[in-house]
Design an enzyme around this catalytic site. Structure first.
Site, PDB file in Angstrom:
ATOM      1  N   CYS A 152       0.929  -1.430  -0.143  1.00 24.88           N
ATOM      2  CA  CYS A 152      -0.173  -0.285  -0.518  1.00 24.88           C
ATOM      3  C   CYS A 152       1.311   1.575   0.526  1.00 24.88           C
ATOM      4  O   CYS A 152       1.516   1.018   0.545  1.00 24.88           O
ATOM      5  CB  CYS A 152      -1.042  -0.075   0.978  1.00 24.88           C
ATOM      6  SG  CYS A 152      -1.906   1.797   1.632  1.00 24.88           S
ATOM      7  N   CYS A 170      -3.349   7.795  -1.567  1.00 26.50           N
ATOM      8  CA  CYS A 170      -4.199   8.439  -2.383  1.00 26.50           C
ATOM      9  C   CYS A 170      -5.726   8.191  -1.582  1.00 26.50           C
ATOM     10  O   CYS A 170      -6.829   8.901  -2.334  1.00 26.50           O
ATOM     11  CB  CYS A 170      -5.303   6.531  -3.032  1.00 26.50           C
ATOM     12  SG  CYS A 170      -4.145   5.151  -3.435  1.00 26.50           S
ATOM     13  N   THR A 199      -3.937   4.570   7.879  1.00 28.11           N
ATOM     14  CA  THR A 199      -3.045   4.217   6.658  1.00 28.11           C
ATOM     15  C   THR A 199      -1.929   5.271   5.834  1.00 28.11           C
ATOM     16  O   THR A 199      -2.876   6.343   5.687  1.00 28.11           O
ATOM     17  CB  THR A 199      -3.728   3.986   4.813  1.00 28.11           C
ATOM     18  OG1 THR A 199      -4.354   3.493   5.129  1.00 28.11           O
ATOM     19  CG2 THR A 199      -3.053   3.692   4.490  1.00 28.11           C
ATOM     20  N   GLU A 249      -0.084   1.610   9.402  1.00 28.35           N
ATOM     21  CA  GLU A 249      -1.553   1.548   9.939  1.00 28.35           C
ATOM     22  C   GLU A 249      -1.183   2.387  11.364  1.00 28.35           C
ATOM     23  O   GLU A 249      -0.241   2.089  11.914  1.00 28.35           O
ATOM     24  CB  GLU A 249      -2.695   1.105   9.804  1.00 28.35           C
ATOM     25  CG  GLU A 249      -2.573   0.560   8.567  1.00 28.35           C
ATOM     26  CD  GLU A 249      -1.862  -0.512   7.383  1.00 28.35           C
ATOM     27  OE1 GLU A 249      -1.651  -1.100   8.234  1.00 28.35           O
ATOM     28  OE2 GLU A 249      -1.806  -0.412   6.151  1.00 28.35           O
ATOM     29  N   HIS A 270     -12.596   6.357  -3.509  1.00 26.93           N
ATOM     30  CA  HIS A 270     -11.428   5.149  -2.566  1.00 26.93           C
ATOM     31  C   HIS A 270     -12.099   3.215  -2.828  1.00 26.93           C
ATOM     32  O   HIS A 270     -10.975   2.869  -3.024  1.00 26.93           O
ATOM     33  CB  HIS A 270     -11.611   5.155  -1.188  1.00 26.93           C
ATOM     34  CG  HIS A 270      -9.619   4.685  -0.407  1.00 26.93           C
ATOM     35  ND1 HIS A 270      -8.586   5.692  -1.234  1.00 26.93           N
ATOM     36  CD2 HIS A 270      -9.864   4.094   0.490  1.00 26.93           C
ATOM     37  CE1 HIS A 270      -7.775   4.648  -0.571  1.00 26.93           C
ATOM     38  NE2 HIS A 270      -8.696   4.112   0.505  1.00 26.93           N
ATOM     39  N   TYR A 287      -9.659   1.238  -5.411  1.00 29.00           N
ATOM     40  CA  TYR A 287      -9.024  -0.402  -5.232  1.00 29.00           C
ATOM     41  C   TYR A 287      -8.379  -0.974  -6.263  1.00 29.00           C
ATOM     42  O   TYR A 287      -8.246  -2.454  -7.085  1.00 29.00           O
ATOM     43  CB  TYR A 287      -9.962  -1.006  -4.392  1.00 29.00           C
ATOM     44  CG  TYR A 287      -9.739  -1.092  -3.019  1.00 29.00           C
ATOM     45  CD1 TYR A 287      -9.319   0.869  -2.179  1.00 29.00           C
ATOM     46  CD2 TYR A 287      -9.936  -1.771  -1.579  1.00 29.00           C
ATOM     47  CE1 TYR A 287      -8.912   0.964  -1.123  1.00 29.00           C
ATOM     48  CE2 TYR A 287      -9.928  -1.433  -0.286  1.00 29.00           C
ATOM     49  CZ  TYR A 287      -9.394  -0.232   0.367  1.00 29.00           C
ATOM     50  OH  TYR A 287      -9.172  -0.214   1.531  1.00 29.00           O
ATOM     51  N   CYS A 296      -4.767   0.225  -7.437  1.00 27.71           N
ATOM     52  CA  CYS A 296      -3.829  -0.793  -6.554  1.00 27.71           C
ATOM     53  C   CYS A 296      -3.841  -2.158  -6.300  1.00 27.71           C
ATOM     54  O   CYS A 296      -2.976  -2.699  -6.354  1.00 27.71           O
ATOM     55  CB  CYS A 296      -3.738   0.189  -4.993  1.00 27.71           C
ATOM     56  SG  CYS A 296      -5.344  -0.739  -3.600  1.00 27.71           S
ATOM     57  N   GLU A 325      -6.931  -5.615   4.383  1.00 25.59           N
ATOM     58  CA  GLU A 325      -7.829  -4.615   3.722  1.00 25.59           C
ATOM     59  C   GLU A 325      -8.594  -4.281   2.960  1.00 25.59           C
ATOM     60  O   GLU A 325     -10.140  -3.544   2.616  1.00 25.59           O
ATOM     61  CB  GLU A 325      -6.517  -2.932   3.384  1.00 25.59           C
ATOM     62  CG  GLU A 325      -6.833  -1.648   3.688  1.00 25.59           C
ATOM     63  CD  GLU A 325      -5.422  -0.986   2.802  1.00 25.59           C
ATOM     64  OE1 GLU A 325      -5.266  -1.538   2.009  1.00 25.59           O
ATOM     65  OE2 GLU A 325      -6.078   0.871   3.241  1.00 25.59           O
TER      66      GLU A 325
HETATM   67 FE1  SF4 Z   1      -3.168   1.854  -0.241  1.00 29.66          FE
HETATM   68 FE2  SF4 Z   1      -4.591   0.976  -2.100  1.00 29.66          FE
HETATM   69 FE3  SF4 Z   1      -5.507   2.752  -0.469  1.00 29.66          FE
HETATM   70 FE4  SF4 Z   1      -3.776   3.118  -2.235  1.00 29.66          FE
HETATM   71  S1  SF4 Z   1      -5.998   2.793  -2.279  1.00 29.66           S
HETATM   72  S2  SF4 Z   1      -3.873   3.980  -0.079  1.00 29.66           S
HETATM   73  S3  SF4 Z   1      -2.824   1.961  -2.120  1.00 29.66           S
HETATM   74  S4  SF4 Z   1      -5.050   1.031  -0.093  1.00 29.66           S
HETATM   75 FE    FE Z   2      -7.256   2.082   2.017  1.00 29.53          FE
END
Ligand code: SF4
Ligand code: FE
Length: 482
Positions: free
Chosen positions: A99, A103, A190, A256, A291, A295, A298, A446
């Protein structure tokens, strides 16, 4: 100031005097801590990639005034921007297998941009101007910002103002002419200690009695009263043993923290919502929607690395030609690309908000995240299947380097002759890291709970799914008249 280099970013974080605790101790220099450093390296990648000409189009944006910013600070102006965001996240996932944390800020910027515009229109407040000023500062200085949403929430059956302890939801405890004082906490944050600033948002829809909880603002990480307690990860202390092999991913990771706001002062010009409770739900829905789109980028990038690792393990085991192995790898790719397809689809179907900023299609973004609560688990299961039991029974690097034991490990844990035992162990450790080590925090749990637990998406799918229209379609085809 233009874009920061990775090194400048690291030094800029080093210069922030933040209060971080781990294992019951204050960490004097989080930047140099061996447990925390890999997470910082992951954010650094978002700066390093932006410096590379081959990734310029995906990692950076040129604004109307000609200035170039990192895409992580961009307000999406069209569907192409939304699509490039997902591609950027896949790229960063591929380069870190972790991660990369940046983001949450980007998703908070975009949620706040359109929501503050709409609050001001209704109430004549000044939140949109406050927010734009803050955003310009972030873009000019190329800062990383944490977007903090999740409150501890205490008794889930009770509204914020009904909780036995009023601080279980973050709230305003004092109103002053020059600003507000805040008390509460945000959980699962995060990358907050790798950020320059934190944006705080409400965690759920609020009613009229929860006005003091309907608050959004931004403060720097060295604000008095703000401190962090690091969450531990499975196998985290392996990073203290000095073994590069046993950690699986030596360079990158995630982090985190539980963040405490103990009577934190927020000046008026850093406030983006303050009591307009009916907009708390709008802000939550948009942030969560962005968000959930994220996902689809990422997790797919990290999935690419895991699929690659499983394929390498199959090569080293001499099993690559077995038809069931090939089929399992195909299944993993199919699942991973399905997630990506959802991330791209909700972006391509995006629409402008009143502010002009683009919002993803919320139904498709929620479908994206609902799939993310399932498919990475299946991809991990297949990776473990292909890897074999050695991924959890292999001896440590210390044994491997031992003059007496090493030759036996070399001899008996060897796979195909075309590679070394060391390489075989390295790839298995990477699979272990992603499946049940430190990176499993980001790739598995997550995927389940980040950006909202599965039920939160199902509620949105039921709201957005337009079942009434589907019933009408069926009645028409069946020639039903009522
Ligand atoms: Fe982390 Fe993915 Fe959230 Fe970006 S979108 S902060 S990489 S978990
Ligand atoms: Fe997240």
């Amino acid at each position: 100031m233009g874009l920061m280099t990775g090194e400048q970013y690291i030094e800029s974080i080093r210069n922030i005097k933040m209060e971080v605790y781990m294992f019951g101790k204050k960490i004097e220099s989080p930047v140099d801590d061996p447990i925390l450093r890999p997470a910082l390296n992951s954010v650094r990648m978002t700066y390093d990639l932006a410096q590379m000409p081959e990734y310029e189009d995906i990692m950076t944006v040129t604004l109307e005034d000609g200035s170039k910013i990192n895409r992580f600070s961009n307000i999406h102006r069209n569907t192409e921007d939304l699509i490039k965001k997902v591609k950027m996240q896949r790229l960063c996932g591929q380069k870190t297998a972790a991660c990369f944390q940046r983001c949450v800020g980007m998703d908070a910027f975009n949620a706040l941009y359109s929501t503050t515009y709409e609050i001001d229109k209704k109430y004549g407040t000044n939140y949109y101007e406050n927010f734009k000023k803050f955003l310009k500062y972030v873009q000019d200085k190329d800062l990383t910002v944490d977007g903090a949403m999740t409150d501890p929430k205490g008794d889930r059956s009770l509204a914020p103002h009904m909780q036995a302890d009023p601080d279980l939801f973050l709230h305003v405890v004092e109103r002053r002419p020059d600003g507000v004082v805040i008390r509460g906490a945000k959980a699962h944050q995060t990358g907050i200690l790798n950020s320059h600033e934190v944006i705080v948002m409400p965690t759920q829809s609020m009613g009229p009695d929860d006005k003091d909880y309907a608050i959004s603002f931004a403060v720097p990480l060295d604000t008095p009263g703000l401190f962090m307690i690091i969450g531990r990860q499975s196998c985290d202390t392996r990073k203290l043993e000095g073994s590069k092999m046993d950690v699986g991913n030596q360079e990158f990771g995630g982090v985190e923290a539980l963040v405490i706001f103990d009577n934190v002062f927020v000046p008026n010009d850093r406030i983006f919502l303050n009591g307009e409770f009916e907009f708390a739900g709008v802000l939550v829905e948009r942030f969560a929607g962005y968000h959930r789109q994220s996902y689809g980028g990422c997790k797919v990038g990290v999935g690419d690395v895991l699929i690659g690792a499983a394929a390498v393990a199959a090569d080293y085991n001499g099993a690559a030609k077995a038809s069931h192995i090939k089929d399992k790898l195909i299944e993993m790719i199919h699942l991973n690309e399905t997630l990506y397809a959802c991330g791209i689809a909700c972006s391509a179907e995006g629409r402008p908000t009143e502010s002009g900023a683009y919002l993803i299609d919320l139904l498709l973004a929620n479908v994206c995240k609902q799939n993310v609560t399932r498919f990475p688990y299946e991809i991990v299961r297949l990776a473990e299947d292909i890897a074999g039991g050695l991924m959890v029974t292999a001896p440590s690097e210390k044994d491997f380097r031992d003059p007496k034991l090493g030759p036996y490990i070399e001899k008996y844990l060897r796979g195909v002759d075309s590679t070394t035992t060391e390489n075989r162990l390295k790839i298995l450790r990477l699979i272990e890291n992603l499946s049940l080590g430190t990176a499993a925090v980001g790739y598995r749990t997550e995927s389940m709970h980040g950006a909202g637990s599965p039920q939160a998406q199902r509620i949105m799918i039921s709201r957005q799914g337009n079942l009434a229209q589907k019933k009408e379609l069926a009645k028409k085809i069946a020639h039903i008249e009522e």
